[in-house]
Design an enzyme around this catalytic site. Structure first.
Site, short mmCIF file in Angstrom:
data_model
loop_
_atom_site.label_atom_id
_atom_site.label_comp_id
_atom_site.label_asym_id
_atom_site.label_seq_id
_atom_site.Cartn_x
_atom_site.Cartn_y
_atom_site.Cartn_z
N HIS A 16 0.82 -1.21 0.00
CA HIS A 16 0.00 0.00 0.00
C HIS A 16 0.86 1.26 0.00
O HIS A 16 2.05 1.24 0.36
CB HIS A 16 -0.93 0.02 1.22
CG HIS A 16 -0.19 0.04 2.53
ND1 HIS A 16 0.36 1.19 3.06
CD2 HIS A 16 0.10 -0.95 3.41
CE1 HIS A 16 0.95 0.92 4.20
NE2 HIS A 16 0.81 -0.38 4.45
N GLU A 90 -1.92 -6.83 7.74
CA GLU A 90 -0.65 -6.73 8.45
C GLU A 90 -0.72 -7.55 9.74
O GLU A 90 -1.81 -7.95 10.19
CB GLU A 90 -0.36 -5.25 8.76
CG GLU A 90 0.95 -4.97 9.47
CD GLU A 90 2.18 -5.45 8.71
OE1 GLU A 90 2.48 -6.67 8.85
OE2 GLU A 90 2.82 -4.64 8.02
#
Length: 206
Positions: A16, A90
């Site tokens: 990202h 994550e």
């Protein structure tokens, strides 16, 4: 531009774009923060880099910083489908989310254990993250037999997936850590063997 050379499938991995927390070295984990202004620019540059790839499916972490990066890519893909998958999140950092990165490191140093064995209170160990992202990669190979797939995730999970693909030990994953909006491209042959064509590329961000 790397072109698909007739292999069974191409997978494009991308981290990202930048967040404010990335810039300020604040632990994020599952804390659902969005892209910074620079992060949005990086996501759009990534989308531009990939616009000629004819991506069939985009798999993304459901956390906003990844999902919004994926949505920028989707804008330039005529026939792609976006699928949000929690397995691409994550590492959950538990009680350390929202705190300076150095806070958890101090605790690891205090315990005197390798970072990969540290499980934050209320969070995950790196071994647990490896389990879910390797499961996702194996699913991807079974679900898609050909074409081009994009995977948008985070620094930790992407490095673990690449290490898994290369059949390396977990502790070696740090050499595959991706910068914000960096791209890695692999191609798989008809037997599922993977070859890395690009690794942690940021040329498109210049």
């Amino acid at each position: 531009m790397v072109l698909f050379n007739g292999g069974r499938m191409k997978i494009i991995f991308a981290r990202h774009g930048e967040t404010r927390e990335n810039n300020e070295k604040i632990t994020q984990g599952w804390k659902d923060v969005d892209l910074s202004e620079l992060g949005v620019i990086q996501a759009r540059k990534t989308a531009e880099r990939l616009k000629d790839e004819s991506i069939d499916f985009i798999y993304s972490s459901d956390l906003k910083r990844a999902a919004n990066t994926a949505k920028e890519i989707l804008k330039l893909q005529k026939s792609s489908k976006l699928i949000l998958d929690k397995r691409l999140r994550e590492q959950s950092k538990g009680i350390y989310e929202g705190q300076p990165v150095k806070t958890s490191q101090k605790e690891i140093d205090k315990l005197g254990i390798p970072w990969r064995e540290f499980k934050p209170e209320g969070g995950e160990s790196y071994y647990e993250v490896l389990y879910r992202v390797s499961e996702f990669y194996d699913f991807l190979k079974q679900e898609h037999k050909k074409g081009t797939i994009a995977v948008i995730s985070h620094g930790g999970p992407l490095s673990l997936i690449i290490a898994y693909i290369n059949k390396e030990k977990l502790e070696n994953h740090t050499k595959y850590l991706h910068k914000n909006a960096a791209i890695t491209i692999i191609e798989l042959d008809c037997k599922g063997n993977a070859e890395i064509k690009e690794l942690n590329s940021t040329e498109h961000l210049k």
